[in-house]
Design a protein around this motif. Structure first.
Motif, PDB file in Angstrom:
ATOM      1  N   ARG B 153       0.687   2.668   5.979  1.00  7.56           N
ATOM      2  CA  ARG B 153       0.458   1.450   6.767  1.00  7.56           C
ATOM      3  C   ARG B 153      -0.524   0.520   6.079  1.00  7.56           C
ATOM      4  O   ARG B 153      -0.334  -0.700   6.071  1.00  7.56           O
ATOM      5  N   PHE B 157       0.358  -3.266   4.882  1.00  5.89           N
ATOM      6  CA  PHE B 157      -0.489  -4.360   5.357  1.00  5.89           C
ATOM      7  C   PHE B 157      -0.692  -5.405   4.271  1.00  5.89           C
ATOM      8  O   PHE B 157      -0.536  -6.601   4.484  1.00  5.89           O
ATOM      9  N   GLY B 183       6.151   5.919   5.330  1.00  8.09           N
ATOM     10  CA  GLY B 183       5.019   5.226   5.941  1.00  8.09           C
ATOM     11  C   GLY B 183       4.933   3.785   5.479  1.00  8.09           C
ATOM     12  O   GLY B 183       4.785   2.862   6.289  1.00  8.09           O
ATOM     13  N   GLN B 187       6.606   0.374   7.905  1.00  4.94           N
ATOM     14  CA  GLN B 187       5.642  -0.650   8.298  1.00  4.94           C
ATOM     15  C   GLN B 187       5.935  -1.971   7.608  1.00  4.94           C
ATOM     16  O   GLN B 187       5.833  -3.046   8.208  1.00  4.94           O
ATOM     17  N   TYR B 390      -5.189   0.077  10.364  1.00  5.74           N
ATOM     18  CA  TYR B 390      -4.059   0.804   9.805  1.00  5.74           C
ATOM     19  C   TYR B 390      -3.851   2.179  10.418  1.00  5.74           C
ATOM     20  O   TYR B 390      -2.869   2.852  10.124  1.00  5.74           O
TER      21      TYR B 390
END
Lengths: 298, 402, 318
Positions: B153, B157, B183, B187, B390
């Motif tokens: 995450r 981001f 992951g 995301q 996160y």
């Protein structure tokens, strides 16, 4: 399951060249293994440990000479001899007295040696990752149809046949080579004609381990030198020896080629299942030719 | 001959009985299970050293509430069945008060299950499986390190802010590799729906030669590559990347690419322009706490602290403060005291979140770069992603654990 | 079958068994657990020795059957949700079936080639278990496998392991002593002659392999009972090598040798690690010493020493 969108000849050539560089290392290590197996009838599980020691010694030698080009060439030159020396001590000290034992026992003996050597490496060099610097001229890629092939990989592709040629000359054109080949087939006969079989074994064992050390030294600049290196290569080396034919050096080359190329081409065609290819090749060979592709010395 | 076996068994029995006497001492006993053999050792020694540093500081002051912290280590050799057996030995024979370890996720999960049964607190120091505090989390397990979901995450981001569209995903063909990629990708797709996945490559764990993979991926011409490899593979991939000039052709990201453990062994030959995330950089932030920590570590161990050192150190601090607040060496009181606790650390104030026992570490995102003052590469253009941005929320954790 | 011979062997074994039954009253939980682990490893080693020592087959990847037994049980309980007792049956049956399949492929070969092909096939099975993480949990393994309350505790799992191992050992003993067992040893000693006498060598070996696989599966199930977990490491070739070492260490030409070898290995592993970081080194040195000086294993050596007292423990040497 996704196949690569477009596979063009230049990409295939690139993969082949890269696969061949892997073949070189596999061949060098496997040839040593098959020599020892063929002549001495010992499945040397400690072969991986010697490969690892070769890499670590290369690191130390390179550091001693201050890295760079000098460090690299000295490492590649000296590390195999250092490993050969260690193997001589082990052979004379332990194995020489036990050749009459069952194969299974010899296999376990080499396994216990592998355990010991693994921990000794930890004692001497510790747990940190090590690396060997490449000489400046070997760093970086060569652009081939806009695909980068590291210069060092090309160097390895050249070295492979050189070593193969060297081994062939050794086996066929030197006295020791011819005696070893005879001893591989019938050690009693060789002993009967007055040759000191024990020393023949020692020499072959040392040469085999020299090759393991050379493999480790050659791979040291492009690979993370770490504890546990002994495990990664040993099973591949054994599989290559088996599909090539026990004791057959050309078989080791063939096996290494199959391994290296099936993997690098397999990755191009079916990247999701890249792992499968070399093992599938091995199983296929063994089902149809269980004693190996080429003649074994057993 | 059978007589011999009976006598032998008798001897063993007497020995067992004698050995099962353990003298209770007035200390806090910590049992550490970790891998000190093989490639993982490069990380785990740092955890132990960081922990030792914290413990020595505490013991020098006279201990926790007058009790010193002592610890025992066991090498599981990266084998979960051995790790579990050793955890049982530490708890059932050595009667430790706290368990700590390991870098092997399978061991961590097995020991976590055991810790739950025996009701003993267990701090996971390096395993990155998100099941530990996620779906298989419980009261007795704590995770100090980040997990694969969190790392993914955090990366997503930052990657969502970048212009890349066509992605290639590659990694180690096992749980860790796939978990990190999932992951990141899940995301990323959420934050930037326009991204496309051109393809995937998976290789065996412990692969050393990445050149054929890199050349094959380049043939597909992606904009960016997400590489999920770990441990020794980090260095091997970066070496192959440098040799093929990958980062300059197609940029790529790896979790821990900017960590010292990955960059230091390569010296000045590491590739530049590699994107990465990490939980600790000894040179950033340049706060007095961090500087003091690095200074002390270097003085004691003669090397720069790597990520493991932070994990080990923080675990030591938590154990100290937890028992201090609890007032006595009682496991349940300790857990009540330590969950939700706020401590000081080299990376600032950290909270051990009460709802899932996950330590809330900041994540650093950066790009590798050569600098004159160090003999290895460091991260530049560093962005700090705070934990709450996160980490999965407490609601998400609750839903997972149902 | 000499009833007298049985008599001599029977009483010491019974005494040992009774001793093991009452030991838990005196030991701490850890040692009870350790003994249970020894039973598990010992059973795995004993099952290997059925084909290795008695059959002369180079079973290099025996761990596959052990691991499949464990996974079979663990997955039946956790993923498929059946009662543990069903899981206990599924494990060994699955292992036996795999043994049949792999055996059928490999049994045409002999000695080293058999071993190598088995390693290749076994590694393939390992890779599947490892890769199929959505079903098998991959490298994380399976944890927290629930057990019936009766056998879930440390003591409970100990007794279960003891009883099951005891039953298996008794069965194995009768198999070894039976005509089938004698034929198997005959094949080991002289396959050509056995063939000439009309024995179907391959079929016999295959049968032995299936039986060995079944018992290895039982051992795997016992591991799940004792440790409530299954790990992909259980199918990896290094474990196969360890089980092989247990056989050779204890004495592969004796009946109970492998069990002793397992006890030594487990004890060594547990206690050496409390003293030193380098217990692999210790393990390697001890192994080397045993191979050099005690080629017939510990029990074989002890046997030879006591041979004038009668061949009571070498159930193998008919």
């Amino acid at each position: 399951m996704e196949f690569s969108s477009s596979i063009c000849p230049p990409e295939i050539l690139c993969q082949i060249l890269v696969g061949l560089s892997r073949t070189t290392i596999l061949f060098i290590v496997a040839s040593g293994l098959t020599l020892i197996l063929g002549v001495l009838r010992i499945p040397n599980i400690a072969h991986g440990s010697l490969y690892m020691i070769g890499a670590f010694i290369a690191f130390s030698v390179s550091k001693w000479f201050g890295g760079g080009a000098t460090g690299f060439w000295m490492a590649v030159a000296l590390a195999p001899f250092a490993v050969a020396l260690i193997s001589l001590v082990v052979e004379r000290g332990i194995f020489a007295h036990l050749y009459e034992r069952e194969h299974l026992m010899l296999l376990l003996l080499t396994f216990s040696l592998a355990l010991i050597l693994g921990d000794l490496v930890k004692m001497v060099w510790g747990g940190e990752y090590r690396t060997v610097q490449l000489p400046g001229s070997f760093k970086g890629p060569v652009p081939l149809a806009s695909l980068p092939i590291p210069i060092y990989n090309l160097f390895l592709v050249v070295i492979g046949p050189v070593v193969a040629l060297g081994l062939w000359l050794l086996a066929n054109k030197t006295k020791i080579g011819k005696i070893s080949r005879a001893a591989a087939v019938d050690r009693e006969m060789v002993g009967a004609v007055g040759v000191n079989v024990s020393w023949v074994f020692a020499i072959v064992f040392v040469i085999g381990c020299f090759l393991a050390g050379m493999g480790g030294a050659l791979v040291s600049p492009i690979v993370n030198i770490t504890l546990g290196m002994d495990h990664t290569l040993i099973i591949e080396a054994f599989l290559i020896v088996i599909i090539g034919g026990l004791g057959n050096v050309w078989g080791a080359l063939l096996g290494a080629l199959i391994f290296g190329l099936t993997q690098s081409l397999g990755i191009l065609i079916w990247p999701q299942f890249g792992i499968v290819f070399p093992y599938a090749a091995v199983v296929t060979v063994l089902i149809f030719r269980p004693t190996g592709l080429l003649k074994s010395t057993w | 001959m059978k007589k011999g076996m009976i006598i032998g068994t008798g001897v063993v029995l007497v020995w067992f009985l004698a050995a099962s006497f353990s003298f209770g001492a007035d200390t806090i006993k910590v049992g550490i299970i970790d891998t000190y053999t093989g490639p993982a050792t490069a990380y785990t020694f740092d955890v132990l050293d960081g922990f030792k540093m914290a413990v020595n500081k505490v013991n020098a002051k006279g201990g926790v509430p007058g009790k010193k912290i002592e610890f025992l280590t066991r090498d599981e050799k990266f084998k979960p069945d051995i790790g579990l057996a050793m955890a049982k030995e530490l708890v059932l024979k050595e009667n430790v008060d706290v368990l700590m370890g390991t870098i092997n996720s399978a061991t961590a999960l097995a020991v976590s299950d055991f810790a739950k049964k025996e009701r003993i607190p267990f701090f996971v120091t390096f395993s990155k499986s998100d099941k530990i505090t996620g779906e298989q989390g419980h009261r007795y397990v704590f995770q100090i390190t980040e997990n694969t979901l969190m790392a993914g995450r955090a990366a997503a981001f930052e990657l969502a802010k970048k212009p890349f569209v066509k992605y290639w995903i590659a990694g180690d063909d096992y749980e860790y590799g796939h978990a990190i990629c999932d992951g990141v990708w899940t995301q990323l797709k959420k934050l930037k729906p326009g991204v496309q996945k051109l393809g995937e490559s998976w290789w065996k764990v412990g692969e050393t030669d990445f050149t054929p993979y890199i050349t094959a991926i380049l043939a597909a011409k992606p904009d960016f590559i997400i590489v999920a490899t770990g441990g020794s593979g980090m260095v091997n991939f970066q070496k192959a990347a440098k040799a093929t000039g990958l980062a300059q052709k197609v940029p790529f990201y790896q979790h821990t690419a900017i960590e010292l453990s990955t960059l230091e062994p390569q010296g000045l030959d590491a590739p530049e322009g590699v994107y990465g995330t990490a939980n600790y950089l000894f040179y950033y932030p340049d706060t007095s706490e961090n500087k003091a920590f690095v200074e002390e570590f270097r003085k004691t161990y003669n090397r720069y602290p790597k990520i493991g050192a932070l994990y080990g150190y923080v675990t030591g601090v938590l154990i100290e403060k937890g028992f201090a607040k609890a007032g006595k060496v009682d496991k349940e009181k300790f857990i009540n005291a330590v969950q939700g606790m706020l401590i000081d650390s080299p990376v600032g104030k950290l909270e051990l979140r009460a709802c899932d026992h996950q330590l809330m570490l900041p994540m650093f995102f950066g790009v590798t770069k050569k600098v004159p003052q160090y003999p290895f590469l460091i991260a530049s253009d560093i962005v700090i992603i705070p934990a709450k941005d996160y980490m999965p929320t407490c609601e998400e954790i609750k839903a997972l654990r149902k | 079958m000499n009833k007298n011979v049985h008599g001599k062997e029977f009483w010491p074994v019974l005494i040992l068994f009774i001793l093991l039954l009452i030991l838990p009253l005196f030991l701490t939980r850890f040692y009870i657990y350790l003994l249970a682990l020894i039973f598990v490893s010992g059973l795995a080693a004993m099952s290997l020795n059925l084909v290795l020592g008695y059959g002369g087959i180079y079973q290099f990847h025996h761990a596959v059957f052990y691991g499949v037994g464990a996974y079979g049980a663990a997955l039946t309980i956790t993923k498929l949700g059946y009662s543990p007792w069903i899981g206990f049956l599924v494990g060994p049956l699955l292992a036996a079936f795999l043994s049949l399949v792999m055996g059928a492929i490999c049994v045409r070969l002999s000695k080293l080639y058999f071993g190598m092909l088995q390693i290749s096939l076994g590694s393939l099975v390992w890779a599947i278990v490892y890769r199929w993480y959505s079903f098998t949990g991959g490298d994380d393994g399976i944890h927290g496998v629930s057990m019936p309350a009766l056998i879930g505790s440390t003591k409970g799992s100990y007794y279960f392991a003891l009883l099951v191992t005891g039953a298996c050992l008794m069965t194995m003993y009768f198999i070894v002593k039976s005509p089938f067992g004698s034929t198997l040893q005959g094949i080991r000693d002289n396959p050509v002659r056995s063939e000439a006498v009309g024995v179907n060598v391959r079929l016999h070996q295959l049968a032995a392999l299936v039986i060995a696989g079944f018992f290895a599966g039982v051992a795997g199930v016992l591991f799940v009972v004792v440790d409530n977990s299954a790990f992909p490491d259980m199918l990896f070739w290094t474990l196969s090598l360890e089980i092989l070492i247990m056989c050779l260490l204890g004495g592969w030409l004796t009946f109970l040798g492998p069990m002793l070898g397992a006890a030594i290995m487990v004890a060594l592993r547990t206690f050496a690690s409390t003293f030193t970081e380098y217990w692999t080194l210790i393990q390697g040195i001890i192994l080397m010493l045993v191979i050099i000086f005690l080629p017939e294993g510990v029990l074989g050596y002890v046997n030879a020493k006591f041979r004038q007292f009668g061949d009571v423990t070498s159930g193998g040497k008919a």
